[in-house]
Design a protein around this motif. Structure first.
Motif, PDB file in Angstrom:
ATOM      1  N   VAL A 169       0.832  -1.206   0.000  1.00 55.48           N
ATOM      2  CA  VAL A 169       0.000   0.000   0.000  1.00 55.48           C
ATOM      3  C   VAL A 169       0.868   1.257   0.000  1.00 55.48           C
ATOM      4  O   VAL A 169       0.643   2.191  -0.777  1.00 55.48           O
ATOM      5  CB  VAL A 169      -0.955   0.005   1.213  1.00 55.48           C
ATOM      6  N   ALA A 170       1.891   1.287   0.867  1.00 60.31           N
ATOM      7  CA  ALA A 170       2.769   2.455   0.916  1.00 60.31           C
ATOM      8  C   ALA A 170       3.579   2.578  -0.373  1.00 60.31           C
ATOM      9  O   ALA A 170       3.747   3.683  -0.905  1.00 60.31           O
ATOM     10  CB  ALA A 170       3.703   2.357   2.119  1.00 60.31           C
ATOM     11  N   ASN A 172       2.800   1.524  -3.457  1.00 62.75           N
ATOM     12  CA  ASN A 172       1.944   1.977  -4.550  1.00 62.75           C
ATOM     13  C   ASN A 172       1.568   3.445  -4.402  1.00 62.75           C
ATOM     14  O   ASN A 172       1.414   4.163  -5.394  1.00 62.75           O
ATOM     15  CB  ASN A 172       0.681   1.116  -4.617  1.00 62.75           C
ATOM     16  N   THR A 173       1.414   3.901  -3.156  1.00 65.01           N
ATOM     17  CA  THR A 173       1.099   5.314  -2.934  1.00 65.01           C
ATOM     18  C   THR A 173       2.221   6.198  -3.450  1.00 65.01           C
ATOM     19  O   THR A 173       1.973   7.230  -4.094  1.00 65.01           O
ATOM     20  CB  THR A 173       0.865   5.574  -1.433  1.00 65.01           C
ATOM     21  N   GLU A 176       2.459   5.849  -7.469  1.00 68.90           N
ATOM     22  CA  GLU A 176       1.370   6.546  -8.148  1.00 68.90           C
ATOM     23  C   GLU A 176       1.260   8.010  -7.745  1.00 68.90           C
ATOM     24  O   GLU A 176       0.510   8.767  -8.359  1.00 68.90           O
ATOM     25  CB  GLU A 176       0.050   5.829  -7.849  1.00 68.90           C
ATOM     26  N   ASN A 178      -0.183   9.464  -5.169  1.00 67.08           N
ATOM     27  CA  ASN A 178      -1.566   9.815  -4.840  1.00 67.08           C
ATOM     28  C   ASN A 178      -1.806   9.772  -3.327  1.00 67.08           C
ATOM     29  O   ASN A 178      -2.872   9.384  -2.872  1.00 67.08           O
ATOM     30  CB  ASN A 178      -2.537   8.884  -5.562  1.00 67.08           C
ATOM     31  N   GLY A 179      -0.783  10.169  -2.570  1.00 67.17           N
ATOM     32  CA  GLY A 179      -0.918  10.187  -1.124  1.00 67.17           C
ATOM     33  C   GLY A 179      -1.639  11.426  -0.634  1.00 67.17           C
ATOM     34  O   GLY A 179      -2.266  12.166  -1.403  1.00 67.17           O
ATOM     35  N   TYR A 312       2.991  11.578   4.091  1.00 68.22           N
ATOM     36  CA  TYR A 312       2.357  11.412   2.782  1.00 68.22           C
ATOM     37  C   TYR A 312       1.625  10.079   2.668  1.00 68.22           C
ATOM     38  O   TYR A 312       0.504  10.008   2.161  1.00 68.22           O
ATOM     39  CB  TYR A 312       3.433  11.521   1.709  1.00 68.22           C
ATOM     40  N   VAL A 313       2.245   8.994   3.152  1.00 72.25           N
ATOM     41  CA  VAL A 313       1.632   7.660   3.035  1.00 72.25           C
ATOM     42  C   VAL A 313       0.824   7.281   4.271  1.00 72.25           C
ATOM     43  O   VAL A 313       0.039   6.332   4.235  1.00 72.25           O
ATOM     44  CB  VAL A 313       2.701   6.574   2.772  1.00 72.25           C
ATOM     45  N   ARG A 316      -3.224   6.744   4.309  1.00 70.07           N
ATOM     46  CA  ARG A 316      -3.689   5.599   3.528  1.00 70.07           C
ATOM     47  C   ARG A 316      -3.332   4.280   4.219  1.00 70.07           C
ATOM     48  O   ARG A 316      -4.153   3.355   4.271  1.00 70.07           O
ATOM     49  CB  ARG A 316      -3.091   5.644   2.131  1.00 70.07           C
ATOM     50  N   TYR A 320      -6.216   1.813   6.039  1.00 65.75           N
ATOM     51  CA  TYR A 320      -6.345   0.454   5.519  1.00 65.75           C
ATOM     52  C   TYR A 320      -6.197  -0.574   6.633  1.00 65.75           C
ATOM     53  O   TYR A 320      -6.996  -1.511   6.749  1.00 65.75           O
ATOM     54  CB  TYR A 320      -5.304   0.211   4.432  1.00 65.75           C
TER      55      TYR A 320
END
Length: 374
Positions: A169-170, A172-173, A176, A178-179, A312-313, A316, A320
């Motif tokens: 998850v971190a 991919n954030t 991408e 998108n954090g 930033y991460v 998310r 989760y």
């Protein structure tokens, strides 16, 4: 806790030979020799049309297996060591007789992978990830494993000794980008340190090399008057009014997370703690982290950049894991969820809440640590 307990629990994922009589794990007896080798240090010297490489001597540790421990029962079988440091050597081979299983879960961008460990048997399962809420994909996989065992999900989770979880998850954030919308509050004079990057460039000869996209652009990097010296003494008191003004400006930009990094806060975190209290009051529902909690050490750029990435991460990752822990508890799982960290150990959700950046690259780390024990 962060040093010993993860090393114990990570062995849930590591198959070993164990005794069926006493449960004692079979360990290797090894010797280590230091072997000198020559390697280039990357420096090259050019003179008179010739090139000379500079070499440095270093040593490599060579580990050799010379034997195995033996409890005397001569009844070894493949099993999973639950606690390799315990004298009794409790194993999943013994736990299987009590109906206790262990599950390894790894979430990727496309698939979620499961490994159900039952004594010496490993059962694999794979299903699609659910990007909108990845905890749903985890529960779907657990439902499938429960059905495969002929149990309800509640009964299946109730008999699980442990669930160890690796996630991207971190990762991919960051990939991408998108954090959370992140702001930074730092000491006067250090607003642009995050862009200096200690002078590092991926290609030092390319004058047109574009800088990486900043997580916190300059408009969301604000400074306040304060100064802690290298010995922890207070040279200039924290200007609390400036902190509140920075919060007002960040609030107008609708920030979702705030990183706080002051000079030498790892020696004396007094100013950071007070600043965090003010930001908590001024910006409701924002994710807030201070550098002395995330990476309490020098150098300054490393600590600041790590804290910014953590902010930033953070939202998310924590949201989760909160959903996953809640769904596991509702489903009948009674133990703590253990989450892989980048160092190769595991930790609880409560430990992660302080620094979610620790799960960055946790998925790949789990594979490396597991393979080392196979």
């Amino acid at each position: 806790f962060p040093l010993e307990l993860p090393r114990r629990l990570i062995n849930l994922m590591c198959p070993r030979q164990v005794c069926t009589e006493c449960g004692q794990p079979r360990r290797r007896i090894t010797t280590t020799e230091q072997t000198p080798t020559r390697s280039t240090n990357g420096r090259k010297h050019y003179a008179a049309g010739t090139m000379t490489e500079h070499f440095a001597l270093r040593t490599e540790a060579v580990v050799t297996t010379v034997g195995w421990t033996d409890c005397g029962h001569n009844a070894w079988r493949n099993g999973i060591v639950l606690d390799p440091f315990a004298g009794s050597g409790t194993t999943l081979a013994a736990a299987a007789g009590l109906g206790r299983d262990a599950i390894g879960i790894d979430i990727g961008g496309t698939f979620t992978d499961f490994a159900l460990l039952k004594g010496s048997e490993v059962i694999l399962h794979k299903n699609l990830s659910t990007p909108a809420d990845r905890s749903l994909g985890v529960m779907e996989g657990l439902d499938a494993l429960a059905a495969r065992e002929g149990l309800s999900t509640r009964d299946f989770l109730a008999r699980c000794e442990a669930i160890v979880h690796g996630t991207t998850v971190a990762d991919n954030t960051l990939i991408e980008m998108n954090g959370a919308l992140t702001g930074l509050i730092t000491t006067d004079g250090f607003r642009d340190e995050i862009e200096y990057r200690r002078g590092f460039k991926e290609d030092i000869w390319d004058v047109r090399l574009p800088a990486p996209k900043p997580i916190t652009p300059r408009r969301r990097r604000l400074t306040v008057s304060e100064r802690i010296l290298h010995d922890g003494s207070v040279h200039k008191e924290l200007a609390e009014g400036a902190v509140r003004e920075a919060c007002r400006r960040l609030r107008l930009q609708n920030v979702e997370a705030v990183a706080i990094s002051f000079l030498f806060s790892f020696v004396n975190p007094e100013h950071e703690r007070r600043a965090k209290e003010i930001v908590t009051q001024e910006i409701q529902n924002a994710y807030i982290c201070a550098s002395h909690e995330v990476l309490p050490r020098a150098p300054e750029y490393d600590r600041t950049s790590t804290t910014v990435v953590n902010a930033y991460v953070g939202p998310r990752v924590t949201s989760y894991l909160e959903r996953l822990v809640s769904r596991l508890a509702e489903g009948g799982y009674k133990n703590q969820l253990m989450v892989m960290q980048a160092s190769g150990g595991v930790m609880t959700k409560e430990y992660i809440d302080g620094a979610p950046i620790r799960v960055l690259a946790s998925g790949p780390a789990g594979g490396v640590v597991g393979s080392a024990h196979v």
